[in-house]
Write an enzyme that holds these catalytic residues in place. Structure first.
Site, PDB file in Angstrom:
ATOM      1  N   VAL A  16      37.750  48.394  59.953  1.00 41.03           N
ATOM      2  CA  VAL A  16      38.284  49.695  60.352  1.00 41.03           C
ATOM      3  C   VAL A  16      37.191  50.581  60.942  1.00 41.03           C
ATOM      4  O   VAL A  16      37.356  51.174  62.013  1.00 41.03           O
ATOM      5  CB  VAL A  16      38.953  50.407  59.160  1.00 41.03           C
ATOM      6  N   ASP A 202      47.847  47.527  45.127  1.00 42.99           N
ATOM      7  CA  ASP A 202      47.738  48.245  46.389  1.00 42.99           C
ATOM      8  C   ASP A 202      48.963  49.128  46.616  1.00 42.99           C
ATOM      9  O   ASP A 202      48.840  50.317  46.946  1.00 42.99           O
ATOM     10  CB  ASP A 202      47.584  47.241  47.536  1.00 42.99           C
ATOM     11  N   LYS A 206      49.513  53.493  46.679  1.00 39.95           N
ATOM     12  CA  LYS A 206      50.215  54.201  47.754  1.00 39.95           C
ATOM     13  C   LYS A 206      51.427  54.960  47.206  1.00 39.95           C
ATOM     14  O   LYS A 206      51.725  56.073  47.661  1.00 39.95           O
ATOM     15  CB  LYS A 206      50.636  53.201  48.826  1.00 39.95           C
TER      16      LYS A 206
END
Length: 429
Positions: A16, A202, A206
Protein backbone atom coordinates in the site's frame (compact mmCIF):
# COMPACT_ATOMS: atom_id res chain seq x y z
CA UNK A 1 -2.70 28.41 -5.32
CA UNK A 2 -0.25 28.35 -2.44
CA UNK A 3 3.26 27.64 -3.68
CA UNK A 4 4.79 26.36 -0.44
CA UNK A 5 4.18 22.60 -0.38
CA UNK A 6 2.44 20.67 2.34
CA UNK A 7 4.89 18.09 3.67
CA UNK A 8 3.85 14.46 4.03
CA UNK A 9 5.58 11.71 6.02
CA UNK A 10 4.87 8.11 5.00
CA UNK A 11 5.16 5.38 7.63
CA UNK A 12 5.47 2.06 5.83
CA UNK A 13 6.32 1.36 2.21
CA UNK A 14 4.93 -2.08 1.50
CA UNK A 15 2.23 -2.92 -1.03
CA UNK A 16 0.00 0.00 0.00
CA UNK A 17 2.69 2.49 1.00
CA UNK A 18 4.65 2.12 -2.22
CA UNK A 19 1.47 2.66 -4.24
CA UNK A 20 0.66 5.78 -2.22
CA UNK A 21 4.15 7.15 -2.96
CA UNK A 22 3.77 6.33 -6.66
CA UNK A 23 0.42 8.09 -6.99
CA UNK A 24 1.70 11.13 -5.08
CA UNK A 25 4.54 11.39 -7.59
CA UNK A 26 2.75 10.60 -10.85
CA UNK A 27 -0.35 12.66 -10.05
CA UNK A 28 1.41 15.51 -8.27
CA UNK A 29 -0.03 18.25 -10.49
CA UNK A 30 -3.59 16.98 -10.22
CA UNK A 31 -3.32 16.60 -6.44
CA UNK A 32 -1.97 20.13 -6.14
CA UNK A 33 -4.84 21.50 -8.23
CA UNK A 34 -7.44 19.65 -6.15
CA UNK A 35 -5.91 20.64 -2.83
CA UNK A 36 -4.87 24.20 -3.62
CA UNK A 37 -1.22 23.61 -2.80
CA UNK A 38 1.47 21.12 -3.81
CA UNK A 39 2.17 18.13 -1.59
CA UNK A 40 5.70 16.93 -1.03
CA UNK A 41 6.80 13.52 0.20
CA UNK A 42 9.21 14.59 2.94
CA UNK A 43 10.25 11.21 4.37
CA UNK A 44 9.50 7.49 4.23
CA UNK A 45 10.00 5.31 7.31
CA UNK A 46 10.80 1.65 6.61
CA UNK A 47 12.27 -1.37 8.40
CA UNK A 48 14.56 -2.50 5.57
CA UNK A 49 16.34 0.51 4.08
CA UNK A 50 18.44 -1.57 1.70
CA UNK A 51 15.42 -2.68 -0.35
CA UNK A 52 15.15 -0.97 -3.73
CA UNK A 53 12.00 1.15 -3.96
CA UNK A 54 11.40 2.26 -7.51
CA UNK A 55 10.39 5.90 -7.89
CA UNK A 56 11.31 6.92 -4.34
CA UNK A 57 14.37 9.08 -3.71
CA UNK A 58 16.71 7.02 -1.47
CA UNK A 59 17.46 10.21 0.45
CA UNK A 60 13.89 10.14 1.80
CA UNK A 61 14.26 6.68 3.32
CA UNK A 62 14.78 6.38 7.07
CA UNK A 63 14.47 3.70 9.72
CA UNK A 64 13.78 6.27 12.45
CA UNK A 65 10.01 6.72 12.25
CA UNK A 66 9.95 8.47 15.62
CA UNK A 67 12.33 11.20 14.48
CA UNK A 68 10.36 11.61 11.25
CA UNK A 69 7.02 12.32 12.96
CA UNK A 70 8.72 14.62 15.49
CA UNK A 71 10.36 16.87 12.89
CA UNK A 72 7.85 19.64 13.43
CA UNK A 73 7.58 20.63 9.76
CA UNK A 74 5.40 17.67 8.75
CA UNK A 75 1.82 18.58 7.87
CA UNK A 76 0.37 15.09 7.37
CA UNK A 77 1.53 11.65 8.50
CA UNK A 78 0.27 8.66 6.51
CA UNK A 79 0.43 5.48 8.61
CA UNK A 80 0.25 2.17 6.74
CA UNK A 81 2.47 -0.01 8.93
CA UNK A 82 -0.42 -1.67 10.80
CA UNK A 83 -0.50 -3.31 14.21
CA UNK A 84 -0.89 -1.73 17.62
CA UNK A 85 2.65 -0.63 18.46
CA UNK A 86 4.63 1.31 17.43
CA UNK A 87 1.75 2.67 15.32
CA UNK A 88 -0.21 4.04 18.29
CA UNK A 89 2.80 5.87 19.73
CA UNK A 90 3.81 7.25 16.33
CA UNK A 91 0.31 8.54 15.59
CA UNK A 92 -0.12 10.27 18.95
CA UNK A 93 3.38 11.73 18.60
CA UNK A 94 2.46 13.06 15.16
CA UNK A 95 -0.50 14.92 16.66
CA UNK A 96 1.68 16.32 19.43
CA UNK A 97 4.16 17.67 16.88
CA UNK A 98 1.63 19.41 14.67
CA UNK A 99 0.66 16.84 12.02
CA UNK A 100 -2.72 15.44 11.06
CA UNK A 101 -2.91 11.70 10.39
CA UNK A 102 -4.28 9.45 7.65
CA UNK A 103 -4.30 5.80 8.70
CA UNK A 104 -5.30 2.43 7.26
CA UNK A 105 -4.86 0.69 10.63
CA UNK A 106 -8.09 -1.16 11.35
CA UNK A 107 -6.60 -3.20 14.20
CA UNK A 108 -5.49 -0.13 16.15
CA UNK A 109 -8.70 1.81 15.50
CA UNK A 110 -10.79 -1.14 16.69
CA UNK A 111 -8.58 -1.79 19.71
CA UNK A 112 -7.92 1.76 20.91
CA UNK A 113 -9.55 4.29 18.62
CA UNK A 114 -10.59 6.37 21.64
CA UNK A 115 -6.96 7.23 22.41
CA UNK A 116 -6.33 8.36 18.84
CA UNK A 117 -9.51 10.44 18.72
CA UNK A 118 -8.65 12.09 22.04
CA UNK A 119 -5.12 12.98 20.91
CA UNK A 120 -6.40 14.40 17.63
CA UNK A 121 -8.98 16.52 19.44
CA UNK A 122 -6.50 17.73 22.05
CA UNK A 123 -4.10 19.01 19.39
CA UNK A 124 -6.86 20.12 16.97
CA UNK A 125 -5.74 17.81 14.18
CA UNK A 126 -7.48 15.48 11.75
CA UNK A 127 -7.70 11.69 12.00
CA UNK A 128 -8.97 10.14 8.75
CA UNK A 129 -9.11 6.39 8.08
CA UNK A 130 -11.22 5.57 5.02
CA UNK A 131 -8.73 2.87 4.00
CA UNK A 132 -9.19 0.96 7.27
CA UNK A 133 -12.48 -0.60 6.13
CA UNK A 134 -13.34 -2.04 2.70
CA UNK A 135 -10.39 -0.68 0.73
CA UNK A 136 -11.39 1.70 -2.06
CA UNK A 137 -15.11 1.60 -1.22
CA UNK A 138 -16.26 5.00 0.08
CA UNK A 139 -17.88 3.94 3.34
CA UNK A 140 -16.40 5.70 6.37
CA UNK A 141 -16.98 9.20 5.00
CA UNK A 142 -20.63 8.52 4.01
CA UNK A 143 -21.29 7.20 7.51
CA UNK A 144 -19.43 10.05 9.24
CA UNK A 145 -20.67 12.86 7.01
CA UNK A 146 -23.33 12.04 4.40
CA UNK A 147 -25.53 10.15 6.90
CA UNK A 148 -24.66 12.33 9.89
CA UNK A 149 -28.19 13.76 9.91
CA UNK A 150 -29.88 10.37 9.62
CA UNK A 151 -30.37 7.47 12.03
CA UNK A 152 -28.58 4.30 10.94
CA UNK A 153 -30.22 1.15 12.28
CA UNK A 154 -28.23 -1.62 10.62
CA UNK A 155 -24.98 -2.23 8.78
CA UNK A 156 -24.67 -5.63 7.12
CA UNK A 157 -21.68 -6.44 5.00
CA UNK A 158 -19.02 -8.60 3.42
CA UNK A 159 -15.82 -6.87 4.53
CA UNK A 160 -13.15 -9.49 3.93
CA UNK A 161 -12.23 -10.44 0.37
CA UNK A 162 -10.31 -13.59 1.25
CA UNK A 163 -13.23 -15.27 3.00
CA UNK A 164 -15.67 -14.18 0.32
CA UNK A 165 -13.43 -15.73 -2.33
CA UNK A 166 -13.26 -19.01 -0.40
CA UNK A 167 -17.01 -19.24 0.16
CA UNK A 168 -17.72 -18.24 -3.43
CA UNK A 169 -15.49 -21.05 -4.71
CA UNK A 170 -17.13 -23.55 -2.36
CA UNK A 171 -20.53 -22.45 -3.68
CA UNK A 172 -19.68 -22.34 -7.39
CA UNK A 173 -17.46 -25.42 -7.68
CA UNK A 174 -18.52 -27.66 -4.80
CA UNK A 175 -14.99 -27.54 -3.38
CA UNK A 176 -14.33 -28.14 0.29
CA UNK A 177 -12.92 -25.45 2.58
CA UNK A 178 -9.31 -26.67 2.33
CA UNK A 179 -9.38 -26.79 -1.47
CA UNK A 180 -10.86 -23.30 -1.72
CA UNK A 181 -8.29 -21.92 0.74
CA UNK A 182 -5.47 -23.47 -1.29
CA UNK A 183 -6.77 -21.74 -4.42
CA UNK A 184 -7.07 -18.42 -2.59
CA UNK A 185 -3.48 -18.77 -1.39
CA UNK A 186 -2.18 -19.64 -4.85
CA UNK A 187 -3.87 -16.56 -6.32
CA UNK A 188 -2.51 -14.28 -3.61
CA UNK A 189 -5.86 -13.59 -1.93
CA UNK A 190 -4.87 -15.41 1.28
CA UNK A 191 -1.76 -14.80 3.36
CA UNK A 192 0.67 -17.60 4.20
CA UNK A 193 -0.96 -17.48 7.65
CA UNK A 194 -4.64 -16.85 6.87
CA UNK A 195 -5.81 -16.89 10.51
CA UNK A 196 -6.77 -13.21 10.73
CA UNK A 197 -9.05 -13.62 7.72
CA UNK A 198 -10.56 -17.09 8.06
CA UNK A 199 -11.12 -16.85 11.81
CA UNK A 200 -12.91 -13.53 11.42
CA UNK A 201 -10.46 -11.24 13.28
CA UNK A 202 -10.05 -8.89 10.32
CA UNK A 203 -13.79 -8.59 9.77
CA UNK A 204 -14.42 -8.13 13.51
CA UNK A 205 -12.05 -5.14 13.66
CA UNK A 206 -13.91 -3.56 10.74
CA UNK A 207 -17.26 -4.30 12.38
CA UNK A 208 -16.14 -2.49 15.54
CA UNK A 209 -15.19 0.59 13.52
CA UNK A 210 -18.43 0.57 11.51
CA UNK A 211 -20.64 0.09 14.57
CA UNK A 212 -18.93 2.91 16.45
CA UNK A 213 -19.44 5.37 13.60
CA UNK A 214 -22.94 4.23 12.62
CA UNK A 215 -24.38 4.29 16.13
CA UNK A 216 -22.31 7.16 17.64
CA UNK A 217 -21.01 5.00 20.44
CA UNK A 218 -17.73 3.35 21.37
CA UNK A 219 -17.42 -0.24 20.18
CA UNK A 220 -14.13 -2.05 20.70
CA UNK A 221 -12.86 -5.24 19.13
CA UNK A 222 -13.60 -7.17 22.34
CA UNK A 223 -17.27 -6.17 22.02
CA UNK A 224 -17.65 -7.95 18.68
CA UNK A 225 -18.84 -11.57 18.66
CA UNK A 226 -16.73 -13.55 16.22
CA UNK A 227 -16.91 -16.88 14.40
CA UNK A 228 -14.71 -17.83 11.46
CA UNK A 229 -15.55 -19.99 8.47
CA UNK A 230 -13.23 -22.95 9.08
CA UNK A 231 -16.16 -25.15 10.14
CA UNK A 232 -18.27 -24.37 7.06
CA UNK A 233 -18.57 -27.58 5.06
CA UNK A 234 -19.59 -28.48 1.54
CA UNK A 235 -22.74 -29.96 3.13
CA UNK A 236 -23.59 -26.54 4.62
CA UNK A 237 -23.20 -24.94 1.20
CA UNK A 238 -25.43 -27.61 -0.34
CA UNK A 239 -28.08 -27.10 2.36
CA UNK A 240 -28.05 -23.37 1.69
CA UNK A 241 -28.60 -24.01 -2.03
CA UNK A 242 -31.61 -26.21 -1.28
CA UNK A 243 -33.08 -23.29 0.68
CA UNK A 244 -32.42 -20.83 -2.15
CA UNK A 245 -29.56 -19.29 -0.18
CA UNK A 246 -25.81 -18.89 -0.26
CA UNK A 247 -23.30 -18.67 2.60
CA UNK A 248 -21.33 -15.50 3.36
CA UNK A 249 -19.12 -14.39 6.23
CA UNK A 250 -21.03 -11.32 7.41
CA UNK A 251 -20.23 -8.38 9.65
CA UNK A 252 -23.52 -7.32 11.22
CA UNK A 253 -23.99 -4.20 13.33
CA UNK A 254 -27.50 -3.49 14.62
CA UNK A 255 -29.32 -1.02 16.81
CA UNK A 256 -31.80 -2.72 19.16
CA UNK A 257 -35.49 -2.22 18.38
CA UNK A 258 -35.90 -0.12 21.53
CA UNK A 259 -32.82 1.95 20.63
CA UNK A 260 -31.20 1.32 24.00
CA UNK A 261 -28.32 -0.95 22.91
CA UNK A 262 -26.38 -2.17 19.90
CA UNK A 263 -24.85 -5.45 18.77
CA UNK A 264 -21.83 -6.19 16.60
CA UNK A 265 -21.01 -9.66 15.31
CA UNK A 266 -19.11 -11.56 12.62
CA UNK A 267 -20.05 -15.08 11.57
CA UNK A 268 -21.01 -17.23 8.57
CA UNK A 269 -24.66 -16.98 7.63
CA UNK A 270 -27.07 -18.15 4.98
CA UNK A 271 -28.63 -15.31 3.00
CA UNK A 272 -31.35 -15.56 0.32
CA UNK A 273 -30.18 -15.39 -3.29
CA UNK A 274 -32.57 -12.45 -3.69
CA UNK A 275 -30.53 -10.33 -1.26
CA UNK A 276 -28.06 -7.90 -2.92
CA UNK A 277 -25.13 -9.31 -0.92
CA UNK A 278 -25.71 -12.80 -2.33
CA UNK A 279 -24.41 -11.70 -5.73
CA UNK A 280 -21.07 -10.40 -4.39
CA UNK A 281 -18.51 -12.77 -5.90
CA UNK A 282 -14.78 -13.49 -5.80
CA UNK A 283 -12.74 -11.23 -3.47
CA UNK A 284 -15.10 -8.26 -3.63
CA UNK A 285 -16.60 -6.48 -0.63
CA UNK A 286 -20.05 -4.96 -0.20
CA UNK A 287 -21.79 -3.24 2.68
CA UNK A 288 -25.54 -2.80 3.05
CA UNK A 289 -26.63 0.17 5.19
CA UNK A 290 -30.18 0.68 6.47
CA UNK A 291 -31.07 4.20 7.65
CA UNK A 292 -34.41 5.67 8.67
CA UNK A 293 -34.59 8.50 6.15
CA UNK A 294 -32.20 7.32 3.42
CA UNK A 295 -33.56 3.79 3.38
CA UNK A 296 -31.37 0.99 2.06
CA UNK A 297 -27.96 1.82 0.59
CA UNK A 298 -25.33 -0.55 -0.79
CA UNK A 299 -21.60 0.13 -1.22
CA UNK A 300 -19.67 -2.28 -3.46
CA UNK A 301 -16.15 -2.67 -4.81
CA UNK A 302 -12.65 -4.08 -4.25
CA UNK A 303 -11.99 -4.29 -0.54
CA UNK A 304 -8.22 -4.74 -0.49
CA UNK A 305 -5.06 -4.56 -2.58
CA UNK A 306 -2.39 -1.94 -3.10
CA UNK A 307 -4.12 0.32 -5.61
CA UNK A 308 -7.66 0.28 -4.13
CA UNK A 309 -6.40 0.90 -0.60
CA UNK A 310 -4.01 3.61 -1.81
CA UNK A 311 -6.95 5.30 -3.53
CA UNK A 312 -8.73 5.59 -0.18
CA UNK A 313 -5.55 6.87 1.49
CA UNK A 314 -5.07 9.56 -1.17
CA UNK A 315 -8.70 10.62 -0.88
CA UNK A 316 -8.16 11.19 2.83
CA UNK A 317 -4.89 13.00 2.13
CA UNK A 318 -6.68 15.48 -0.15
CA UNK A 319 -9.40 16.09 2.46
CA UNK A 320 -6.90 16.58 5.30
CA UNK A 321 -4.73 18.92 3.25
CA UNK A 322 -7.76 21.01 2.28
CA UNK A 323 -8.67 21.27 5.96
CA UNK A 324 -5.12 22.32 6.75
CA UNK A 325 -5.27 25.18 4.24
CA UNK A 326 -8.66 26.26 5.57
CA UNK A 327 -7.33 26.12 9.15
CA UNK A 328 -10.15 23.73 10.00
CA UNK A 329 -10.58 20.11 10.99
CA UNK A 330 -12.99 17.44 9.82
CA UNK A 331 -15.28 15.28 11.96
CA UNK A 332 -13.83 13.70 15.07
CA UNK A 333 -15.23 11.01 17.35
CA UNK A 334 -19.01 10.99 17.80
CA UNK A 335 -19.80 8.79 20.79
CA UNK A 336 -22.49 10.83 22.48
CA UNK A 337 -25.07 8.02 22.67
CA UNK A 338 -22.90 5.85 24.94
CA UNK A 339 -25.02 2.83 24.09
CA UNK A 340 -24.06 -0.51 25.65
CA UNK A 341 -23.13 -3.43 23.41
CA UNK A 342 -25.44 -6.36 24.09
CA UNK A 343 -24.01 -9.90 24.39
CA UNK A 344 -24.52 -12.40 21.62
CA UNK A 345 -27.05 -14.29 23.74
CA UNK A 346 -29.51 -11.43 23.26
CA UNK A 347 -29.25 -11.43 19.46
CA UNK A 348 -32.41 -12.63 17.71
CA UNK A 349 -32.19 -14.30 14.30
CA UNK A 350 -33.20 -17.43 12.38
CA UNK A 351 -31.21 -20.68 12.52
CA UNK A 352 -30.48 -23.64 10.30
CA UNK A 353 -29.68 -26.76 12.37
CA UNK A 354 -28.60 -30.06 10.90
CA UNK A 355 -28.96 -33.12 13.19
CA UNK A 356 -27.87 -36.74 12.81
CA UNK A 357 -30.67 -38.83 14.28
CA UNK A 358 -31.93 -42.40 14.52
CA UNK A 359 -34.25 -43.33 11.66
CA UNK A 360 -37.26 -44.51 13.59
CA UNK A 361 -40.79 -43.34 14.46
CA UNK A 362 -41.18 -40.58 17.06
CA UNK A 363 -37.81 -38.88 16.54
CA UNK A 364 -39.28 -35.81 14.88
CA UNK A 365 -41.85 -35.47 17.67
CA UNK A 366 -39.09 -35.62 20.32
CA UNK A 367 -37.04 -32.99 18.55
CA UNK A 368 -40.05 -30.71 18.03
CA UNK A 369 -40.90 -31.00 21.73
CA UNK A 370 -37.42 -29.84 22.73
CA UNK A 371 -37.70 -26.79 20.47
CA UNK A 372 -41.14 -25.98 21.91
CA UNK A 373 -39.94 -26.34 25.51
CA UNK A 374 -37.25 -23.72 24.87
CA UNK A 375 -39.57 -21.30 23.14
CA UNK A 376 -38.03 -21.73 19.68
CA UNK A 377 -40.59 -21.90 16.88
CA UNK A 378 -39.88 -24.19 13.90
CA UNK A 379 -40.38 -22.85 10.38
CA UNK A 380 -39.51 -25.91 8.25
CA UNK A 381 -38.23 -29.47 8.74
CA UNK A 382 -36.60 -31.80 6.24
CA UNK A 383 -35.78 -35.44 7.06
CA UNK A 384 -33.92 -38.05 5.06
CA UNK A 385 -33.25 -41.58 6.33
CA UNK A 386 -31.40 -44.73 5.34
CA UNK A 387 -30.22 -47.92 7.10
CA UNK A 388 -31.32 -46.82 10.56
CA UNK A 389 -29.70 -43.38 10.42
CA UNK A 390 -31.25 -40.10 9.31
CA UNK A 391 -30.47 -36.45 8.74
CA UNK A 392 -32.90 -33.92 10.17
CA UNK A 393 -32.65 -30.29 9.05
CA UNK A 394 -34.60 -27.72 11.06
CA UNK A 395 -35.00 -24.07 10.13
CA UNK A 396 -36.39 -21.90 12.92
CA UNK A 397 -38.30 -18.69 13.08
CA UNK A 398 -36.48 -15.84 14.82
CA UNK A 399 -35.11 -16.77 18.24
CA UNK A 400 -32.48 -15.50 20.62
CA UNK A 401 -29.02 -17.00 20.59
CA UNK A 402 -29.43 -17.93 24.25
CA UNK A 403 -32.69 -19.81 23.55
CA UNK A 404 -31.12 -21.65 20.63
CA UNK A 405 -28.08 -22.61 22.71
CA UNK A 406 -30.35 -24.10 25.39
CA UNK A 407 -32.27 -25.99 22.71
CA UNK A 408 -29.14 -27.51 21.21
CA UNK A 409 -27.83 -28.53 24.64
CA UNK A 410 -31.10 -30.35 25.33
CA UNK A 411 -31.08 -31.99 21.89
CA UNK A 412 -27.63 -33.46 22.55
CA UNK A 413 -29.09 -35.30 25.57
CA UNK A 414 -31.68 -37.16 23.51
CA UNK A 415 -30.81 -40.82 22.88
CA UNK A 416 -32.20 -40.54 19.38
CA UNK A 417 -29.92 -37.62 18.43
CA UNK A 418 -26.53 -38.94 17.33
CA UNK A 419 -24.98 -35.51 16.93
CA UNK A 420 -25.38 -31.91 15.83
CA UNK A 421 -23.79 -31.74 12.39
CA UNK A 422 -23.95 -27.97 11.97
CA UNK A 423 -25.63 -24.79 13.16
CA UNK A 424 -25.77 -21.70 10.96
CA UNK A 425 -27.64 -18.42 11.25
CA UNK A 426 -29.97 -17.24 8.50
CA UNK A 427 -29.81 -13.50 7.76
CA UNK A 428 -30.97 -10.95 5.22
CA UNK A 429 -34.69 -11.63 5.28
Amino acid sequence: MRTRPLKVALLGCGVVGSEVARIMTTHAEDLAARIGAPVELAGVAVRRPSKVREGIDPALITTDATALVKRGDIDVVIEVIGGIEPARTLITSAFEHGASVVSANKALLAEDGATLYAAAEEHEKDLYFEAAVAGAIPLIRPLRESLAGDKVNRVLGIVNGTTNFILDKMDSSGAGYSEALDEATALGYAEADPTADVEGFDAAAKAAILAGIAFHTRVRLDDVYREGLTDVSAADIASAKRMGCTVKLLAICERAADGKSVTARVHPAMIPLSHPLASVREAYNAVFVEAEAAGQLMFYGPGAGGSPTASAVLGDLVAVCRNKLAEATGPGESAYTQLPVSPMGDVVTRYHISLDVADKPGVLAQVATVFAEHGVSIDTVRQQGKDGEASLVVVTHRASDAALSGTVEALRKLDTVRGVASIMRVEGE
